[in-house]
Structure formats: C-alpha cells, structure tokens
Design an enzyme around this catalytic site. Structure first.
Site, mmCIF file in Angstrom:
data_model
loop_
_atom_site.group_PDB
_atom_site.id
_atom_site.type_symbol
_atom_site.label_atom_id
_atom_site.label_comp_id
_atom_site.label_asym_id
_atom_site.label_seq_id
_atom_site.Cartn_x
_atom_site.Cartn_y
_atom_site.Cartn_z
ATOM 1 N N GLN A 109 28.812 -4.840 30.432
ATOM 2 C CA GLN A 109 27.848 -3.848 29.947
ATOM 3 C C GLN A 109 27.040 -3.234 31.081
ATOM 4 O OE1 GLN A 109 28.078 -2.891 26.620
ATOM 5 N NE2 GLN A 109 29.833 -4.178 27.105
ATOM 6 N N HIS A 133 28.230 0.342 32.776
ATOM 7 C CA HIS A 133 28.344 1.604 32.052
ATOM 8 C C HIS A 133 27.843 2.805 32.850
ATOM 9 C CE1 HIS A 133 30.169 1.225 28.127
ATOM 10 N NE2 HIS A 133 29.644 0.022 28.021
ATOM 11 N N GLU A 191 22.725 -4.768 20.462
ATOM 12 C CA GLU A 191 23.892 -3.983 20.082
ATOM 13 C C GLU A 191 25.103 -4.913 19.958
ATOM 14 O OE1 GLU A 191 26.441 -0.209 21.898
ATOM 15 O OE2 GLU A 191 25.135 -1.382 23.200
ATOM 16 N N HIS A 192 25.338 -5.709 20.999
ATOM 17 C CA HIS A 192 26.441 -6.674 21.014
ATOM 18 C C HIS A 192 25.865 -8.075 21.188
ATOM 19 C CE1 HIS A 192 28.009 -2.942 23.095
ATOM 20 N NE2 HIS A 192 28.815 -3.026 22.054
ATOM 21 N N ASP A 194 34.914 -3.204 21.899
ATOM 22 C CA ASP A 194 34.820 -1.857 22.470
ATOM 23 C C ASP A 194 36.107 -1.077 22.274
ATOM 24 O OD1 ASP A 194 32.226 -1.832 23.363
ATOM 25 O OD2 ASP A 194 32.701 -2.391 25.420
ATOM 26 N N HIS A 217 9.325 17.463 -17.856
ATOM 27 C CA HIS A 217 10.306 16.389 -17.748
ATOM 28 C C HIS A 217 10.471 15.683 -19.097
ATOM 29 C CE1 HIS A 217 9.944 16.991 -13.450
ATOM 30 N NE2 HIS A 217 10.768 15.989 -13.189
#
Length: 427
Positions: free
Chosen positions: A255, A258, A324-325, A358, A417
């Site tokens: 990670q 990136h 996230e992971h 991924d 209504h």
C-alpha cells in the site's frame, strides 16, 4: 516508521491522531471547485485547456474520444499472458458480482396489500481510471466490470490522455466500455457529471483517483451519483505471534507504493518482538522495490507499528481505525474477524494478501477509506442499480387503513394527504 507501545504515556493521543485522517487536503477542494465551474460554463473549451495545463496534451473535439483503431492497436501490443490475466480476473470479478445481484420481490404482509421492491440497472455510468506511472488496469474490472455485470446499458470511461496504457484500453474493451474519453483528473469527473458538447452526462461517476478527483466527486454529489469520497490507500494488519514478519512487511509495502505519499500502512500486534522483526523486513524489502523513492515518502509519516496488550485490544483498535483493507494474520483469523466492527474488506490468514483483493479475488477493490468504513460500504452490483419500492392496495385494504392515513394527515397538518385516502372510501 513510527513505533507505538501501549505503555507509552502518549499512546492514546497518538492513536487519536491516527484515527483522525482526511480523504484529501482542503486546498484540493478549492482547486476542484474552480475546475468544475470552468467545465460547467465553458464545456469542451475548458477540457481542452485543462488537458494542456495538467497533462501537457493538445486535445481537440475531434480526438477527445479514443478511436477504435487506437484501441485495436493497443490490444495488439499487449502480451498474450497479460490478456489471459485480465480475462481471468474479470471472470472472477463477474462471478462474484452476479452472485450479489439484488432480486426484485413482492409480498402480501396483510390482506389486500402488496409491497415489494423492483431493481433496475442504471442507463449510463462513467468510470474514471487513473493513468500515469501506475495505470490501474484492475480498476477497470472493479468498476466498469461490475457495472456490466449489473446490467448497466451504457458504460463510458475517462483516463488521462498522457497515460493510456494498452492494458487499460484492452480491459475497457473487454468489459464493454462503449466510449473512452481522453480526459484526466478533476476535469474528467466534471465532464462526466455535468456533460459538455462532446461528453454526454452520466448518472453515476465511479472509480479511484487523486485528491482532486476525490474532491471533485464530493462537490458534484447531488448533481450526479458517486461511489465514495475515498482518500489515499491504507492497510491495517492485525498480527499475533504466529504471523510471518516477511508477509506482514510485504503487505504494508504494497500500500505504501501507491505514490501519493499520503498512504498509511499499520500493523497492530500483541507480540512486542514482532515490531522489530517487521521493521527490519520493511527496510530489507523496500530496498529491492523499483518504486523505492515513492515508498520512502510514506515510511516516515505513514507507516505505524503498534504493540497492544492483547488481541482483543488489537481488534478494538482495528475497528476504531476502520481501515480500507484489514488483514488478520493470526492462528485463528476467523475468530478475530468476528470482533471487527468496521472495515472496507477483511483478508483472513497468512495466505490471503490484500493484493489478491486488489486484482482478482472477486469483490470490488473500490472501498471506503479515512475511517468512512464506519458508515459506507465498498462498490458492489447494487451500486449500479436503482431500487424502487412497490405498493398496491385493494379497496378493502384502503378502507381498513384510511383512518390511519387521515390521522397522520391531521397530525402533520397535511389535510390533502388525509383526504386523498378518505375521498376514496367515504360516501
């Protein structure tokens, strides 16, 4: 790398700072707002100007769309092995997507009343696929591929004009992207969301991107649907004493490479010895990576090695961080996964690297970041489908419930209504 131990006097304050992370810096939102405003008022002219400014490419209305000949040439350039890998990954993503399709249904919970749900695929969806030094070919499968499996009628894509990797174009063709625009960054998102003379407006914009792409999606939410306001990639590894330090280090580095420099890679362990072992492995493996300089930008501020009292505390920390992971490298990973409240995706055991998710495992890799897993889910087939509720009353059923409708109308001072029900049943 920052090392934190549970008996440090500032341990909790360090954790609080770790939890408090933003998807993008404030200046990105101002820049994205200016880009959106220009695209809204100038259309194609703004896209052409931004392509030259940001991507150093001279675009015209005529070459804004990637031609069929260019796509065919890109496909010819790609090796057979790369094509096989993309095809197999797409099949596996598609199988998972189709298995999670929501199904329309109806039921009669009381006499004369029918309720249910109807699910209809969207008509036109736009995907953004980053290019440049790290073309995210897999993101085509995990966005457009899932949209195709969901039954979306028309899928279009944008990828930066200076970084159209042959594999990206091949993957787009494979999954059924109808039109590919030579557009990048926030101006690509604005074009798909707002529409221009050349780019027809879409109903939803999905896909990863840098801080400016993320800020643009946030600002355009409401004018168009989006997937997530997702920031830089992140991983948290929960490791007990049985974890392999080399595996943990490899996954942290996966990670960190990136490229934005804002990624985070965190290990939480109840084994003090694991801290030094993983630190040594990170440094050893980093030196062998082709993107070592990019990883260096993350090591100082974005890599955290944390020691807690026990695995229960590790799981509590992981849930608070809401990564996230999340990997659980432990003797009984499924046991500890049950204790995790929030995570974009969980990877169980030492033989499940996050990179499998991924690329080819099946579920989408478009996942919530920056603690947003507390309240958002990752991309899925239902993300591309409209849900419509269905209601039908018989005369007898309305007669039974008209008084309820009338009383609610009176309570809320909405007399019309109530009358809409009573006019049908009162003679």
């Amino acid at each position: 790398m920052k090392k934190l131990y549970f008996n440090d006097p500032d341990f909790q304050s360090a954790l609080d700072a770790l939890y408090n992370r933003a998807p993008f810096p404030p200046e990105a939102e101002k820049a994205a707002a200016d880009i959106i405003s220009a695209v809204r008022t100038e259309g194609d002219a703004a896209l052409i100007r931004f392509a030259e400014k940001f991507d150093r490419i001279k675009l015209t209305k005529e070459n804004m769309i990637v031609s069929k000949e260019e796509i065919s040439e890109a496909c010819r350039k790609l090796s057979a092995a790369d094509k096989r890998a993309i095809k197999q990954a797409f099949e596996q993503v598609k199988v998972f997507a189709k298995a999670t399709l929501p199904l329309s249904w109806t039921a009669s919970p009381r006499p004369g009343v029918t309720v249910g749900e109807k699910f209809t695929p969207m008509d036109r969806v736009g995907v953004y696929i980053p290019g440049g030094t790290a073309p995210l070919v897999s993101s085509v499968l995990h966005t457009a591929g899932i949209a195709a499996a969901a039954g979306v009628k028309e899928i279009v894509g944008c990828t930066p004009p200076g970084g159209m990797h042959p594999a990206t174009l091949y993957a787009m063709k494979l999954v059924g992207v109808k039109t590919i625009y030579r557009l990048g960054g926030a101006y690509a998102v604005a074009a798909m969301a707002l529409g221009t003379e050349t780019v027809k407006k879409v109903e939803k914009v999905v896909g990863p991107g840098n801080a400016y792409v993320t800020a643009a999606k946030k600002l355009l939410y409401g004018e168009v649907a989006i997937d997530l306001v997702a920031g830089p990639s992140e991983i948290l590894v929960v490791a007990d004493k049985t974890a392999n330090p080399a595996f943990v280090a490899a996954d942290l580095l996966s990670q960190a490479e990136h490229g934005s420099g804002l990624e985070q890679a965190v290990m939480v362990t109840d084994c003090p010895d694991m801290i030094g072992k993983v630190e040594a492995e990170v440094l050893r493996q980093k030196a062998t990576l082709p993107r070592e300089q990019i990883v260096d930008k993350v090591l100082d501020k974005g890599v955290f090695l944390i020691c807690v009292k026990n695995m229960d505390d590790a799981c509590e920390l992981a849930g608070n961080y809401a990564p996230e992971h999340l990997e659980i490298q432990a003797a009984t990973p499924a046991k500890w996964a049950k204790k995790i409240r929030s995570a974009g995706a969980i990877f169980l055991g030492s033989w499940t690297p996050e990179s499998a998710g991924d690329f080819c495992a099946g579920p989408s890799h478009v996942l919530p970041t920056a603690s947003s897993a507390h309240c958002f889910n990752g991309l899925e087939t239902s993300s591309f489908i409209r849900r419509t509720s269905i209601v039908k009353y018989s005369e007898a059923a309305l007669r039974r419930e008209a008084e309820i409708i009338e009383r609610f109308g009176n309570m809320e001072m909405l007399a019309a209504h109530g009358r809409a029900a009573t006019i049908r049943v009162k003679k």
